[in-house]
Design a protein around this motif. Sequence first.
Motif, mmCIF file in Angstrom:
data_model
loop_
_atom_site.group_PDB
_atom_site.id
_atom_site.type_symbol
_atom_site.label_atom_id
_atom_site.label_comp_id
_atom_site.label_asym_id
_atom_site.label_seq_id
_atom_site.Cartn_x
_atom_site.Cartn_y
_atom_site.Cartn_z
ATOM 1 N N LYS A 1 25.013 101.788 -59.131
ATOM 2 C CA LYS A 1 24.163 102.131 -57.986
ATOM 3 C C LYS A 1 22.991 101.164 -57.777
ATOM 4 O O LYS A 1 22.721 100.750 -56.661
ATOM 5 C CB LYS A 1 23.638 103.557 -58.152
ATOM 6 C CG LYS A 1 22.830 104.048 -56.986
ATOM 7 C CD LYS A 1 22.422 105.483 -57.155
ATOM 8 C CE LYS A 1 21.660 105.965 -55.948
ATOM 9 N NZ LYS A 1 21.278 107.367 -56.083
ATOM 10 N N LYS A 2 22.340 100.760 -58.843
ATOM 11 C CA LYS A 2 21.158 99.897 -58.722
ATOM 12 C C LYS A 2 21.501 98.464 -58.326
ATOM 13 O O LYS A 2 20.662 97.758 -57.776
ATOM 14 C CB LYS A 2 20.368 99.909 -60.023
ATOM 15 C CG LYS A 2 19.678 101.227 -60.265
ATOM 16 C CD LYS A 2 18.861 101.205 -61.525
ATOM 17 C CE LYS A 2 18.196 102.570 -61.687
ATOM 18 N NZ LYS A 2 17.542 102.716 -62.962
ATOM 19 N N CYS B 1 24.595 97.687 -56.661
ATOM 20 C CA CYS B 1 25.674 97.697 -55.675
ATOM 21 C C CYS B 1 25.173 97.171 -54.326
ATOM 22 O O CYS B 1 24.344 97.802 -53.664
ATOM 23 C CB CYS B 1 26.248 99.102 -55.512
ATOM 24 S SG CYS B 1 27.630 99.168 -54.351
ATOM 25 N N LYS B 2 25.678 96.041 -53.948
ATOM 26 C CA LYS B 2 25.281 95.424 -52.672
ATOM 27 C C LYS B 2 25.920 96.119 -51.472
ATOM 28 O O LYS B 2 25.413 96.020 -50.359
ATOM 29 C CB LYS B 2 25.682 93.940 -52.659
ATOM 30 C CG LYS B 2 25.111 93.148 -53.787
ATOM 31 C CD LYS B 2 23.864 92.465 -53.342
ATOM 32 C CE LYS B 2 23.420 91.516 -54.452
ATOM 33 N NZ LYS B 2 22.013 91.492 -54.615
ATOM 34 N N THR B 3 27.043 96.832 -51.700
ATOM 35 C CA THR B 3 27.746 97.468 -50.582
ATOM 36 C C THR B 3 27.297 98.905 -50.338
ATOM 37 O O THR B 3 27.632 99.480 -49.299
ATOM 38 C CB THR B 3 29.268 97.454 -50.816
ATOM 39 O OG1 THR B 3 29.581 98.171 -52.002
ATOM 40 C CG2 THR B 3 29.786 96.031 -50.889
ATOM 41 N N LEU B 4 26.539 99.491 -51.250
ATOM 42 C CA LEU B 4 26.122 100.881 -51.094
ATOM 43 C C LEU B 4 25.422 101.148 -49.758
ATOM 44 O O LEU B 4 25.718 102.149 -49.097
ATOM 45 C CB LEU B 4 25.254 101.324 -52.274
ATOM 46 C CG LEU B 4 24.828 102.791 -52.280
ATOM 47 C CD1 LEU B 4 26.047 103.715 -52.258
ATOM 48 C CD2 LEU B 4 23.944 103.087 -53.482
ATOM 49 N N PRO B 5 24.515 100.285 -49.305
ATOM 50 C CA PRO B 5 23.875 100.536 -48.003
ATOM 51 C C PRO B 5 24.882 100.625 -46.844
ATOM 52 O O PRO B 5 24.683 101.401 -45.899
ATOM 53 C CB PRO B 5 22.927 99.347 -47.819
ATOM 54 C CG PRO B 5 22.646 98.870 -49.212
ATOM 55 C CD PRO B 5 23.916 99.116 -49.973
ATOM 56 N N VAL B 6 25.954 99.850 -46.922
ATOM 57 C CA VAL B 6 26.990 99.904 -45.879
ATOM 58 C C VAL B 6 27.629 101.279 -45.868
ATOM 59 O O VAL B 6 27.790 101.908 -44.813
ATOM 60 C CB VAL B 6 28.063 98.812 -46.111
ATOM 61 C CG1 VAL B 6 29.231 98.989 -45.157
ATOM 62 C CG2 VAL B 6 27.458 97.436 -45.990
ATOM 63 N N TRP B 7 28.000 101.774 -47.057
ATOM 64 C CA TRP B 7 28.672 103.074 -47.150
ATOM 65 C C TRP B 7 27.726 104.208 -46.767
ATOM 66 O O TRP B 7 28.139 105.172 -46.126
ATOM 67 C CB TRP B 7 29.239 103.287 -48.544
ATOM 68 C CG TRP B 7 30.181 102.207 -48.959
ATOM 69 C CD1 TRP B 7 30.150 101.474 -50.102
ATOM 70 C CD2 TRP B 7 31.311 101.719 -48.216
ATOM 71 N NE1 TRP B 7 31.166 100.563 -50.119
ATOM 72 C CE2 TRP B 7 31.901 100.681 -48.973
ATOM 73 C CE3 TRP B 7 31.874 102.026 -46.983
ATOM 74 C CZ2 TRP B 7 33.023 99.973 -48.551
ATOM 75 C CZ3 TRP B 7 32.988 101.324 -46.555
ATOM 76 C CH2 TRP B 7 33.556 100.325 -47.326
ATOM 77 N N LYS B 8 26.464 104.085 -47.145
ATOM 78 C CA LYS B 8 25.493 105.125 -46.775
ATOM 79 C C LYS B 8 25.327 105.196 -45.263
ATOM 80 O O LYS B 8 25.279 106.279 -44.677
ATOM 81 C CB LYS B 8 24.143 104.866 -47.441
ATOM 82 C CG LYS B 8 24.099 105.263 -48.885
ATOM 83 C CD LYS B 8 22.693 105.072 -49.441
ATOM 84 C CE LYS B 8 22.577 105.629 -50.842
ATOM 85 N NZ LYS B 8 21.209 105.472 -51.373
ATOM 86 N N LYS B 9 25.220 104.034 -44.623
ATOM 87 C CA LYS B 9 25.054 104.004 -43.161
ATOM 88 C C LYS B 9 26.302 104.554 -42.466
ATOM 89 O O LYS B 9 26.199 105.325 -41.506
ATOM 90 C CB LYS B 9 24.760 102.573 -42.683
ATOM 91 C CG LYS B 9 24.528 102.460 -41.198
ATOM 92 C CD LYS B 9 23.284 103.206 -40.761
ATOM 93 C CE LYS B 9 23.030 103.010 -39.278
ATOM 94 N NZ LYS B 9 21.856 103.727 -38.812
ATOM 95 N N GLU C 1 26.284 108.291 -42.811
ATOM 96 C CA GLU C 1 25.289 108.857 -41.894
ATOM 97 C C GLU C 1 25.811 108.872 -40.454
ATOM 98 O O GLU C 1 25.670 109.873 -39.740
ATOM 99 C CB GLU C 1 24.005 108.029 -41.987
ATOM 100 C CG GLU C 1 22.898 108.494 -41.085
ATOM 101 C CD GLU C 1 21.707 107.534 -41.150
ATOM 102 O OE1 GLU C 1 21.135 107.250 -40.077
ATOM 103 O OE2 GLU C 1 21.360 107.060 -42.250
#
Length: 133
Positions: free
Chosen positions: A103-104, A106-114, A117
């Motif tokens: 999680k800390k 992960c460069k792709t996490l923001p993509v998946w979160k967006k 959402e």
Amino acid sequence: MIVSTRGRYALRVMVDLAENHDKDRIPLKEIAERQNISQKYIETIMTMLSKNGFVDAVQGKGGGYRLNRLPEKYKVGDILRLTEGTLAPVACLEKGAAPCERKKVCKTLPVWKKLDELVENYLDSVTLADIIR
């Protein structure tokens, strides 16, 4: 995210009930015929919808199903979350998921979160009333 057959059929059944919400209870057989879905499959969907307070059900002669709220009170997101369990695009965003060790970093996490959402917000903005208009 791929919506399962159960999710797609549940939405079709709820739309059918919304289109006929001014009528009394609708027999399962009628819904099955209109939607071209087997009665046996719809029974499992209706049991889930009924147990979770989405529809009212009366068994026996003169029985059937109906919405227990107005069509505008049903969000597509709620129906799909019930049938699918989650709408998350990746496992790490599912409710109750174990914390991801990456999680800390992960460069792709923001993509998946967006994406999560956007999907949630969109599906929660569409009601059965919107669909039947």
